[in-house]
Design a protein around this motif. Sequence first.
Motif, short mmCIF file in Angstrom:
data_model
loop_
_atom_site.label_atom_id
_atom_site.label_comp_id
_atom_site.label_asym_id
_atom_site.label_seq_id
_atom_site.Cartn_x
_atom_site.Cartn_y
_atom_site.Cartn_z
N SER A 126 -7.96 7.60 0.54
CA SER A 126 -6.51 8.09 1.44
C SER A 126 -6.35 6.38 2.55
CB SER A 126 -6.70 9.47 2.62
OG SER A 126 -6.47 10.56 2.39
N VAL A 130 -2.99 3.61 0.87
CA VAL A 130 -1.99 3.30 2.07
C VAL A 130 -2.14 1.63 2.02
CG1 VAL A 130 -1.17 3.37 4.49
CG2 VAL A 130 -2.32 5.58 3.77
N GLU A 133 0.21 0.59 -1.13
CA GLU A 133 1.51 1.84 -1.09
C GLU A 133 1.70 -0.16 -0.69
OE1 GLU A 133 4.43 5.61 -0.53
OE2 GLU A 133 2.22 5.31 -0.57
N SER A 134 1.46 0.06 1.05
CA SER A 134 2.31 -0.82 1.67
C SER A 134 2.25 -2.60 2.05
CB SER A 134 2.05 -0.66 3.33
OG SER A 134 0.19 -0.90 2.99
N VAL A 162 5.04 0.07 7.58
CA VAL A 162 5.41 0.94 6.37
C VAL A 162 3.67 1.76 6.38
CG1 VAL A 162 4.81 1.57 3.36
CG2 VAL A 162 6.89 0.24 4.72
N ALA A 163 3.15 0.76 6.14
CA ALA A 163 2.02 1.40 6.64
C ALA A 163 1.33 2.41 8.15
CB ALA A 163 0.78 0.28 7.20
N ARG A 165 4.02 4.16 9.71
CA ARG A 165 4.66 5.64 9.72
C ARG A 165 3.40 6.08 8.66
NH1 ARG A 165 8.59 3.31 6.96
NH2 ARG A 165 8.48 3.73 5.16
N LEU A 166 3.35 5.70 7.71
CA LEU A 166 1.89 6.29 5.99
C LEU A 166 0.91 7.06 7.28
CD1 LEU A 166 1.87 4.51 3.43
CD2 LEU A 166 3.26 6.13 3.26
N ILE A 167 0.28 6.47 8.30
CA ILE A 167 -1.12 6.79 8.29
C ILE A 167 -0.85 8.10 9.35
CG2 ILE A 167 -2.54 6.54 10.97
CD1 ILE A 167 -2.78 3.32 8.95
N ASN A 169 2.22 9.29 9.51
CA ASN A 169 2.61 11.02 8.81
C ASN A 169 0.88 11.94 8.53
OD1 ASN A 169 4.93 10.33 8.74
ND2 ASN A 169 5.16 9.84 6.92
N LEU A 170 0.16 10.97 8.21
CA LEU A 170 -1.47 11.43 7.97
C LEU A 170 -1.89 12.58 8.89
CD1 LEU A 170 -3.32 9.28 5.47
CD2 LEU A 170 -2.09 11.46 5.04
#
Length: 255
Positions: A126, A130, A133-134, A162-163, A165-167, A169-170
């Motif tokens: 996971s 991230v 993508e970032s 960006v990273a 925000r993704l983290i 979200n997880l």
Amino acid sequence: MAAVETKVPNYFTGDSKPDEDDDQDEWGTKTLVLKPDELSYALGKDGTTRRKLARASGCIMEYVGQVAFICGTMEERVRARTYLKWLLKQRHGSVYVDDLKDRDDVTVVPVPRDAIGYVTGNRGQSLRMVEEESGTFCFVEGGRGESEQLLIFGSVRADREVAERLINNLVNEKMREDNDRRRYDDRRRDDSRDRYGDRGDRRREDSRDRDYRRRSPSRDRYRRRDDSRDRDYRRRDDSRGRRDDSRDRYDDRRR
């Protein structure tokens, strides 16, 4: 160059020193000689780890034979060398960043310990997604307090956002799953109490009745014994009465 170096070892890297830098501030090249096990780890599957470090540090990074060529400004080269050093340290345990507060290429994201496994994923999959993508370099620093510190490194602040925000979200997904699971468990307990509450009362009453019935036969046995004794006494009295009557009639006859 890499293909030529593979066929003819040391063709390009024969004069390379273990840690060499041309000390150019604006643009230059730094070379690092890696051990075979370090090279495979720093390269990653299909070169994904090498590309990740290059993008996060903002420099050019290529591996030729056992030598890593790092090209860019002095700041970019130092950053890439540091990222590579942290990456290799992860093979042997946790990594701690001493100058964390002084760095301008990092974003710190506190992650609850209950969610850290969900964020990193199985074998870090996971977290690797991230990073891909970032365009950042991420890892979990050693635990401090009730949460883990997940560090996001990158030369571009927008990539780190960006990273982050993704983290987050997880983390939110994990917390929602835990809350839903707790509500489901509470609901099942409540349903169980409603379903079996009256039954439990009836079971207790039935148990008392069974205990009473178990005790009742012994009482009946005592009653039967008393009745048997009364019958014996009555039989004896009747027998005595008959004997007395017989004696009286016999005496009358003799007179």
